[in-house]
Design a protein around this motif. Structure first.
Motif, PDB file in Angstrom:
ATOM      1  N   ARG A  15       0.840  -1.198   0.000  1.00 43.87           N
ATOM      2  CA  ARG A  15       0.000   0.000   0.000  1.00 43.87           C
ATOM      3  C   ARG A  15       0.879   1.254   0.000  1.00 43.87           C
ATOM      4  NH1 ARG A  15      -5.349   1.071   1.932  1.00 43.87           N
ATOM      5  NH2 ARG A  15      -5.535  -1.137   2.520  1.00 43.87           N
ATOM      6  N   ASP A  16       0.528   2.251  -0.834  1.00 37.68           N
ATOM      7  CA  ASP A  16       1.344   3.462  -0.869  1.00 37.68           C
ATOM      8  C   ASP A  16       1.023   4.358   0.335  1.00 37.68           C
ATOM      9  OD1 ASP A  16      -0.978   4.827  -1.407  1.00 37.68           O
ATOM     10  OD2 ASP A  16      -0.487   5.323  -3.477  1.00 37.68           O
ATOM     11  N   PRO A  17       1.837   5.398   0.579  1.00 36.98           N
ATOM     12  CA  PRO A  17       1.649   6.230   1.781  1.00 36.98           C
ATOM     13  C   PRO A  17       0.275   6.880   1.876  1.00 36.98           C
ATOM     14  CG  PRO A  17       3.818   6.614   0.836  1.00 36.98           C
ATOM     15  CD  PRO A  17       3.082   5.757  -0.130  1.00 36.98           C
ATOM     16  N   ASN A  18      -0.336   7.190   0.726  1.00 38.70           N
ATOM     17  CA  ASN A  18      -1.665   7.815   0.748  1.00 38.70           C
ATOM     18  C   ASN A  18      -2.769   6.836   1.116  1.00 38.70           C
ATOM     19  OD1 ASN A  18      -0.613  10.320  -0.005  1.00 38.70           O
ATOM     20  ND2 ASN A  18      -0.709   9.789  -2.191  1.00 38.70           N
ATOM     21  N   GLY A  19      -2.510   5.543   0.899  1.00 39.57           N
ATOM     22  CA  GLY A  19      -3.463   4.520   1.327  1.00 39.57           C
ATOM     23  C   GLY A  19      -4.523   4.134   0.333  1.00 39.57           C
ATOM     24  N   ASP A  20      -4.594   4.809  -0.837  1.00 44.14           N
ATOM     25  CA  ASP A  20      -5.656   4.493  -1.794  1.00 44.14           C
ATOM     26  C   ASP A  20      -5.136   3.799  -3.054  1.00 44.14           C
ATOM     27  OD1 ASP A  20      -4.269   6.656  -2.702  1.00 44.14           O
ATOM     28  OD2 ASP A  20      -6.026   7.835  -3.297  1.00 44.14           O
ATOM     29  N   ARG A  21      -3.824   3.606  -3.159  1.00 46.42           N
ATOM     30  CA  ARG A  21      -3.235   2.896  -4.285  1.00 46.42           C
ATOM     31  C   ARG A  21      -2.144   1.971  -3.758  1.00 46.42           C
ATOM     32  NH1 ARG A  21      -4.968   5.357  -8.989  1.00 46.42           N
ATOM     33  NH2 ARG A  21      -3.377   4.397 -10.274  1.00 46.42           N
ATOM     34  N   TYR A  22      -1.599   1.133  -4.654  1.00 42.69           N
ATOM     35  CA  TYR A  22      -0.532   0.223  -4.241  1.00 42.69           C
ATOM     36  C   TYR A  22       0.475   0.078  -5.372  1.00 42.69           C
ATOM     37  CZ  TYR A  22      -2.706  -3.428  -7.135  1.00 42.69           C
ATOM     38  OH  TYR A  22      -3.209  -4.159  -8.184  1.00 42.69           O
ATOM     39  N   TYR A  23       1.623  -0.489  -5.048  1.00 41.40           N
ATOM     40  CA  TYR A  23       2.671  -0.691  -6.040  1.00 41.40           C
ATOM     41  C   TYR A  23       3.336  -2.048  -5.775  1.00 41.40           C
ATOM     42  CZ  TYR A  23       5.614   0.791  -2.141  1.00 41.40           C
ATOM     43  OH  TYR A  23       6.213   0.891  -0.919  1.00 41.40           O
ATOM     44  N   ILE A  24       4.044  -2.560  -6.770  1.00 39.41           N
ATOM     45  CA  ILE A  24       4.746  -3.837  -6.633  1.00 39.41           C
ATOM     46  C   ILE A  24       6.119  -3.562  -6.036  1.00 39.41           C
ATOM     47  CG2 ILE A  24       5.565  -5.914  -7.801  1.00 39.41           C
ATOM     48  CD1 ILE A  24       2.516  -5.539  -7.773  1.00 39.41           C
ATOM     49  N   GLU A  25       6.290  -3.931  -4.777  1.00 41.03           N
ATOM     50  CA  GLU A  25       7.552  -3.630  -4.090  1.00 41.03           C
ATOM     51  C   GLU A  25       8.646  -4.619  -4.457  1.00 41.03           C
ATOM     52  OE1 GLU A  25       9.231  -2.438   0.309  1.00 41.03           O
ATOM     53  OE2 GLU A  25       7.095  -2.444  -0.148  1.00 41.03           O
ATOM     54  N   GLY A  26       8.264  -5.846  -4.823  1.00 36.51           N
ATOM     55  CA  GLY A  26       9.257  -6.836  -5.215  1.00 36.51           C
ATOM     56  C   GLY A  26       8.592  -7.992  -5.925  1.00 36.51           C
ATOM     57  N   ALA A  27       9.337  -8.663  -6.795  1.00 39.09           N
ATOM     58  CA  ALA A  27       8.769  -9.790  -7.543  1.00 39.09           C
ATOM     59  C   ALA A  27       9.870 -10.783  -7.894  1.00 39.09           C
ATOM     60  CB  ALA A  27       8.074  -9.307  -8.814  1.00 39.09           C
ATOM     61  N   HIS A  28       9.503 -12.044  -7.867  1.00 37.59           N
ATOM     62  CA  HIS A  28      10.365 -13.111  -8.379  1.00 37.59           C
ATOM     63  C   HIS A  28       9.762 -13.565  -9.697  1.00 37.59           C
ATOM     64  CE1 HIS A  28      13.053 -16.547  -8.454  1.00 37.59           C
ATOM     65  NE2 HIS A  28      12.008 -17.320  -8.707  1.00 37.59           N
ATOM     66  N   VAL A  29      10.451 -13.315 -10.809  1.00 40.88           N
ATOM     67  CA  VAL A  29       9.951 -13.512 -12.176  1.00 40.88           C
ATOM     68  C   VAL A  29       8.741 -12.594 -12.381  1.00 40.88           C
ATOM     69  CG1 VAL A  29       9.210 -15.139 -13.937  1.00 40.88           C
ATOM     70  CG2 VAL A  29      10.691 -15.923 -12.077  1.00 40.88           C
ATOM     71  N   SER A  30       9.014 -11.356 -12.704  1.00 32.52           N
ATOM     72  CA  SER A  30       7.974 -10.341 -12.836  1.00 32.52           C
ATOM     73  C   SER A  30       7.016 -10.662 -13.982  1.00 32.52           C
ATOM     74  CB  SER A  30       8.606  -8.975 -13.065  1.00 32.52           C
ATOM     75  OG  SER A  30       7.621  -7.975 -13.224  1.00 32.52           O
ATOM     76  N   MET A  31       5.755 -10.246 -13.814  1.00 32.44           N
ATOM     77  CA  MET A  31       4.729 -10.470 -14.832  1.00 32.44           C
ATOM     78  C   MET A  31       4.502  -9.245 -15.702  1.00 32.44           C
ATOM     79  SD  MET A  31       1.889 -12.508 -12.600  1.00 32.44           S
ATOM     80  CE  MET A  31       2.129 -11.436 -11.188  1.00 32.44           C
ATOM     81  N   MET A  32       5.162  -8.135 -15.384  1.00 26.62           N
ATOM     82  CA  MET A  32       4.912  -6.893 -16.114  1.00 26.62           C
ATOM     83  C   MET A  32       6.234  -6.202 -16.426  1.00 26.62           C
ATOM     84  SD  MET A  32       3.420  -4.596 -12.935  1.00 26.62           S
ATOM     85  CE  MET A  32       2.148  -5.774 -12.519  1.00 26.62           C
ATOM     86  N   SER A  33       6.176  -5.203 -17.273  1.00 23.24           N
ATOM     87  CA  SER A  33       7.379  -4.455 -17.652  1.00 23.24           C
ATOM     88  C   SER A  33       7.907  -3.672 -16.450  1.00 23.24           C
ATOM     89  CB  SER A  33       7.055  -3.491 -18.794  1.00 23.24           C
ATOM     90  OG  SER A  33       6.135  -2.503 -18.355  1.00 23.24           O
ATOM     91  N   ASP A  34       9.201  -3.299 -16.525  1.00 28.06           N
ATOM     92  CA  ASP A  34       9.809  -2.533 -15.436  1.00 28.06           C
ATOM     93  C   ASP A  34       9.091  -1.202 -15.232  1.00 28.06           C
ATOM     94  OD1 ASP A  34      11.613  -4.571 -15.099  1.00 28.06           O
ATOM     95  OD2 ASP A  34      13.195  -3.614 -16.291  1.00 28.06           O
ATOM     96  N   LYS A  35       8.669  -0.582 -16.326  1.00 24.60           N
ATOM     97  CA  LYS A  35       7.981   0.704 -16.221  1.00 24.60           C
ATOM     98  C   LYS A  35       6.651   0.554 -15.514  1.00 24.60           C
ATOM     99  CE  LYS A  35       6.317   4.578 -19.008  1.00 24.60           C
ATOM    100  NZ  LYS A  35       6.163   5.134 -20.384  1.00 24.60           N
TER     101      LYS A  35
END
Length: 342
Positions: A194-214
């Motif tokens: 969860r991001d600091p604002n609490g209404d969105r989130y981000y991928i903090e870490g992944a093993h074999v990512s499913m999406m582009s780096d961007k």
């Protein structure tokens, strides 16, 4: 030797004993609920190894539904079919015999290109083979379960040791996700935070990512997708073998990823809020049994404890910094004050 190879060697003996053309073993899949071919032996190469026996359909399906043996010494194609051959091959089969495994666990069946070649005595012997094959299958199942439990326990031990030995959060997370993928048998693992604002989130870490780096650096909408559902409701999402690909995308329709047939998402809750989601996913169907669920729950609790410790440590450091600033401000103001009587 793996289970399939072992069973096929035994089926070759069954084929020889009864002078059959093919012997096919269907086993009940606990995850999909279907009866699929687990092993077979044939004098030809025509068995459709991906065939599924539907209850009530065909000779095999009749045995599945009724859990009764079936003996047909002069096959009438108008009254039923075998289901594990193409139609042109099936017309050459003249006799069929099959019997259920105990507790509805499967069906063993054999056929011949000769009429009136099986007897009731043969059927009794086939029952003995059926019991023996089921016993072997259950022993392999028990061995697999024991091996998985040992692997899960060992992984939990490693995670517990990591909490003490690895101080840097990025190093801990990278190692943790790799261990989870390996122990659970899922291709992808990730932590959504969860991001600091609490209404969105981000991928903090992944093993074999499913999406582009961007895209992985983007803050994602919590109101859509399966991950967003877990954040909003604090409930796990588990879809496994037999459920097919998930209808709802993991991160919402705006984030393009490969369809996942097996998904396990667990909320990480502390300070009365879902702070993160531990995710495991695989594009191929993976069995998710109770042992795996328990292991992932225990591992997620370890991760939540580590995160809570980091959170509390961060709050403590903020409080200490705030106290130092207050002290510095007080000292500065005291030093700048005019002396009495000046």
């Amino acid at each position: 030797m793996d289970e399939r190879s072992y069973l096929e060697r035994l089926l070759s003996i069954v084929c020889s004993v009864f002078d059959a053309y093919s012997v096919v073993l269907y086993m009940h899949d606990k995850h999909s609920g279907e009866f699929r071919i687990a092993a077979h032996f044939s004098l030809g190469d025509h068995v459709l190894t991906d065939s599924v026996a539907e209850p009530g359909k065909g000779f095999v399906g009749w045995i599945v539904r009724n859990r009764q043996p079936l003996l047909i010494n002069n096959v009438d194609k108008k009254k039923g079919k075998l289901g594990y051959y193409q139609p042109d091959v099936e017309t050459t089969i003249k006799a069929f015999m099959g019997c259920p495994l105990k507790r509805g666990q499967g069906v063993i069946c054999l056929d011949s290109k000769r009429t009136f070649c099986f007897s009731e005595k043969d059927q009794k012997i086939l029952h003995l083979f059926a019991d023996f094959l089921l016993d072997i299958h259950e022993r392999f199942e028990l061995a697999r379960a024991s091996q998985n439990q040992f692997q899960h326990y060992h992984c939990l031990q490693l995670i517990h040791a990591m909490r003490k030995n690895i101080k840097r959060w990025p190093d801990f997370l990278s190692k943790f996700l790799a261990l989870m993928s390996d122990a659970a048998g899922f291709e992808h693992s990730f932590l959504a935070a969860r991001d600091p604002n609490g209404d969105r989130y981000y991928i903090e870490g992944a093993h074999v990512s499913m999406m582009s780096d961007k895209m992985a650096e983007t803050h994602l909408d919590m109101s859509v997708g399966l991950v967003g559902f877990v954040f909003r409701n604090g409930q796990p999402v588990i879809t496994g073998e037999g459920d097919g690909s998930s209808c709802t995308p993991l991160f919402g329709k705006a984030v393009k990823t490969q369809p996942m047939k097996s998904v396990l998402l667990l909320p990480l809750t502390f300070q009365k809020q879902v702070r993160g989601v531990l995710g495991l996913s695989s594009p191929s169907a993976q069995p998710i049994d109770d042992d795996l669920k328990t292991f992932c729950m225990m591992a997620s609790e370890q991760l939540a404890l580590f995160l809570e410790n980091l959170y509390l440590r961060s709050k403590l450091q903020e409080s200490e910094a705030y106290a130092r600033n207050l002290q510095d401000s007080y000292n500065n103001s005291s030093g700048a004050a005019p002396a009495r009587g000046a």
